[in-house]
Design a protein around this motif. Structure first.
Motif, PDB file in Angstrom:
ATOM      1  N   LYS A 218       0.824  -1.207   0.000  1.00 40.46           N
ATOM      2  CA  LYS A 218       0.000   0.000   0.000  1.00 40.46           C
ATOM      3  C   LYS A 218       0.863   1.265   0.000  1.00 40.46           C
ATOM      4  O   LYS A 218       1.989   1.273   0.500  1.00 40.46           O
ATOM      5  CB  LYS A 218      -0.923   0.011   1.222  1.00 40.46           C
ATOM      6  CG  LYS A 218      -1.727  -1.270   1.417  1.00 40.46           C
ATOM      7  CD  LYS A 218      -2.585  -1.601   0.208  1.00 40.46           C
ATOM      8  CE  LYS A 218      -3.389  -2.890   0.425  1.00 40.46           C
ATOM      9  NZ  LYS A 218      -4.112  -3.311  -0.800  1.00 40.46           N
ATOM     10  N   GLY A 219       0.280   2.327  -0.500  1.00 38.74           N
ATOM     11  CA  GLY A 219       0.992   3.596  -0.532  1.00 38.74           C
ATOM     12  C   GLY A 219       1.398   4.088   0.836  1.00 38.74           C
ATOM     13  O   GLY A 219       2.451   4.719   0.995  1.00 38.74           O
ATOM     14  N   SER A 245      -1.851   4.272  -5.226  1.00 32.34           N
ATOM     15  CA  SER A 245      -1.462   4.881  -3.955  1.00 32.34           C
ATOM     16  C   SER A 245       0.059   4.965  -3.805  1.00 32.34           C
ATOM     17  O   SER A 245       0.583   5.929  -3.234  1.00 32.34           O
ATOM     18  CB  SER A 245      -2.072   4.112  -2.777  1.00 32.34           C
ATOM     19  OG  SER A 245      -1.569   2.792  -2.702  1.00 32.34           O
TER      20      SER A 245
END
Length: 283
Positions: A218-219, A245
């Motif tokens: 995930k970002g 993201s």
């Protein structure tokens, strides 16, 4: 090449590699040697069939001969090794690729290790892995080599950087960790048992996702300005990284498709050509 580009385009890197490969193929053919890659496919997995077809098409575009050996899903380990040994003994074959994964009943490691080191152009043998760890492999594992090639092409500094590798497979996570270490990076290798994975990833200047789970990274895990290399490819044409993201956080990122994949295939063919070239030098 310097860049302030955000997108690390693997096709651009592969196209650059192909110019040199075409010239080398022409030189080898003048000596009466036709570079040849043999691919072995066990069973009828649709994704594997697609990969083998892509590699064959790439060979054809570069003037490299390709042989496709297709074996039924019920093939035993012993039968598979017999086929590999035939290719080992065939002097017209310069590289052997056993398409991964094989059916579960096959001893994949035994099959990989049956490939002659001189023809292990995909870098999957135990001996090849050991040579890679020492920085001495003639043919390092193709995807790790592709990752390093992309970083070098875009002049992304490796030395002194903290690289976080997510994944520890013997043909991707482990060898790329060794290659980065040999380039003087500080390397953390994470895996399914890693505690607080997101916190560790957030420390990385270079993050390499090789976990085999779609959109896993995930970002929010990415340190602002980090370089993100997505070595995954999953159903739905997506990688291991949540691209949207992570794009916002990173200074550079590989897309999927069009990132590591084209360079991996180009590296496989490059290794095959190099194997044929080494033979031509002995001829």
């Amino acid at each position: 090449m310097t860049t302030d580009q955000l997108i690390l385009n693997g096709q651009t890197v592969a196209d650059f590699m192909k110019e040199e490969m075409v010239a080398k193929v022409a030189m080898i053919k003048e000596k009466g040697i036709l570079p040849c890659l043999a691919t072995i496919l066990v069973g009828n997995d649709p994704s594997s069939e697609t990969y083998v077809r892509m590699k064959g098409n790439a060979c054809a575009r570069l003037g490299v001969h390709s042989i496709k050996v297709v074996l039924p899903a019920e093939t035993t380990t012993e039968e598979l090794i017999q086929e590999i040994n035939k290719l080992n003994a065939d002097h017209s074959v310069h590289g052997i690729l056993l398409q991964h994964p094989v059916p579960h009943h096959i001893n994949e490691r035994a099959a990989f290790d049956a490939i002659s080191i001189e023809k292990d152009v995909d870098g999957v043998t135990t001996q090849g892995y050991a040579l890679n760890a020492f920085g001495a492999a003639a043919f390092p594992s193709c995807t790790p080599q592709a990752i390093i090639r992309i970083l070098d092409f875009y002049r992304i500094q490796i030395e002194g950087k903290h690289a976080v590798v997510i994944g520890r497979s013997p043909i991707l996570g482990k060898p790329v960790s060794a290659m980065l270490l040999n380039r003087n990076a500080t390397v953390t290798t994470c895996h399914s048992k890693t505690v607080n994975l997101d916190e560790i990833v957030r420390l990385g200047d270079i993050v390499i996702a090789a976990v085999g789970k779609p959109l896993f990274v995930k970002g929010s895990w990415i340190k602002p300005g980090a370089v993100v290399i997505d070595a995954g490819y999953n159903k739905g044409n997506v990688g291991d990284v949540d691209y949207v993201s992570c794009l916002e956080q990173s200074s550079a990122i590989t897309p999927v498709p069009g990132g590591v994949g084209p360079v991996t295939i180009a590296t496989l063919i490059e290794h095959t050509i190099q194997s044929a070239y080494m033979l031509s030098e002995r001829a």
